[in-house]
Scaffold this active site. Structure first.
Site: not given
Ligand code: NAD
Ligand code: GLY
Length: 367
Positions: A121, A143, A185, A227, A237, A242, A246, A249, A253, A267
């Site tokens: 939990r 998030k 971003e 942020k 949001e 917040r 987006n 996005h 998307h 992305h």
């Molecule tokens: P990711 O986590 O897939 O990382 C991208 C690639 O880089 C992967 O292959 C990883 O293994 C590699 N990598 C990471 N750090 C490294 C480093 N320092 N050296 C070498 N390789 C490295 O992708 P991302 O772009 O970081 O994240 C994308 C995800 O984030 C999506 O799922 C998206 O939905 C999510 N996201 C979430 C939020 C939120 O607010 N929670 C906001 C934006 C995006």
């Molecule tokens: N990446 C969008 C949010 O955190 O709200």
């Protein structure tokens, strides 16, 4: 070194940004170890590139690292790996008051955050983001999510981390294409409400992308400050503030959906093209100066980011792309809220957008 605070009452936390912080990980993370051990979740690539620095520092401080290493890639953010992760955390007897460390990009951060929110939990977690995207966006704000067959990020929770440790030097091992995607971003924060920062991006963005420590630390700090302020104001949001995060996005998307959420369009690349389209659509509606839309497109093009349907490798027509938008989780009562702009730094949420008009614009923009 810089510290940015996210002010959320009892759930407030700090984001510490420091070049080389991972090499001194114990200084920052030892307090989260219970009984002389800390559980770190990461992916195979990050485990190879960055985990040894963290482990060396913790071992020198007599803290044992239990690492859980998952495959890299978006598919890891799903039921199967969530189950594996939860079972491993249970086997390690992680308790409610314990902290789990998420070392990696947004995939690991989102998955670990969600697992932490439901394990017994709810246990605690710390974000150690290693991609530019996760350092400026996903590690902050709480998030968390996994993907479902019906779409991305459809199963999740709001669960704030206890601490975010950003070491910009982790970007030295990140592939340049991933750094560039995360940079979209960064630009986003300038376009939302900080025109001076967008101007900084225009003049200094290339330095950041080339790995200049001053430029990347400055950009990360400015981005997370923006942020943090938005999250403190509208954590869930609900007020609409917040939702400004987006920007790009909704278009993005649809582009990601058309390219199958694959490596064809990362992305951040979808967000880049989406922001350019949002500005050009705003100019098309006559609410944004054409010159501002051109400036946005020109900067994204100059740094090598997708800025239209062709550079995003999208082949679908306007109608098909709008079809993807109809599955957006932001749809409410048949209306899709859209982020538009009155100019650079003047983004706002509109509920007046007519999707048939968006479809026609997309076809015209491609032409
Ligand atoms: P990711 O986590 O897939 O990382 C991208 C690639 O880089 C992967 O292959 C990883 O293994 C590699 N990598 C990471 N750090 C490294 C480093 N320092 N050296 C070498 N390789 C490295 O992708 P991302 O772009 O970081 O994240 C994308 C995800 O984030 C999506 O799922 C998206 O939905 C999510 N996201 C979430 C939020 C939120 O607010 N929670 C906001 C934006 C995006
Ligand atoms: N990446 C969008 C949010 O955190 O709200």
């Amino acid at each position: 070194m810089a510290i940015v605070s996210v002010a959320l009452g009892a759930r407030s936390y700090d984001i510490l940004i420091e070049e080389g912080a991972l090499t001194r990980a114990a200084d920052h993370l030892a307090r989260y170890a219970r009984g002389g051990r800390l559980v770190v979740v990461t992916d195979e690539r990050v485990a190879q590139a960055q985990l040894p620095r963290l482990t060396a520092s913790m071992t020198a401080a007599n803290i044992a690292i239990e690492s859980i290493i998952l495959p890299p890639g978006e598919k890891t953010k799903g039921w199967r790996h969530l189950e594996t992760l939860l079972d491993r955390l249970l086997a390690l007897e992680v308790e409610r008051g314990d902290h789990v460390v998420a070392l990696g990009g947004g995939v690991i951060g989102d998955l670990v955050g969600f697992a932490a929110s439901i394990l017994k939990r709810g246990c605690q977690f710390v974000q150690v983001p290693t991609t530019l995207l996760s350092q400026v966006d996903s590690s902050v704000g709480g998030k968390t999510a996994i993907n479902a067959a019906a779409g991305k990020n459809l199963i999740g929770s709001f669960h704030q981390p206890s601490f975010v440790l950003v070491d910009p030097s982790t970007l030295d091992t990140l592939p340049p294409r991933e750094v560039r995607a995360g940079y979209a971003e960064v630009v986003k924060y300038g376009l939302i409400d900080d025109p001076d920062f967008f101007a900084w991006c225009e003049s200094e963005g290339e330095k950041l992308l080339a790995g200049a420590p001053d430029a990347r630390s400055f950009a990360i700090q400015r981005s997370v400050s923006a942020k943090a302020a938005i999250v403190a104001d509208d954590e869930r949001e609900t007020s609409g503030r917040r939702a400004l995060l987006n920007l790009g996005h909704t278009f993005g998307h649809a582009l990601e959906a058309d390219t199958g959420f694959s490596d064809t369009l990362l992305h951040g690349e979808g967000v880049a093209a989406g922001m350019a389209l949002a500005f050009r659509y705003s100019a098309h509606l006559g609410i944004c100066p054409q010159a501002d839309a051109e400036r946005v497109t020109a900067h994204l093009k100059a740094v090598g980011l997708p800025h239209d349907l062709a550079t995003a490798h999208v082949t679908a027509g306007g109608k098909e792309l709008v079809g993807h938008m109809l599955h957006d989780k932001k749809m409410a009562a048949g209306t899709l809220p859209f982020l538009l702009a009155r100019g650079i730094g003047q983004t706002f949420l509109s509920k007046e957008v007519v999707l048939d008009d968006v479809a026609a614009f997309l076809d015209e923009d491609r032409g």
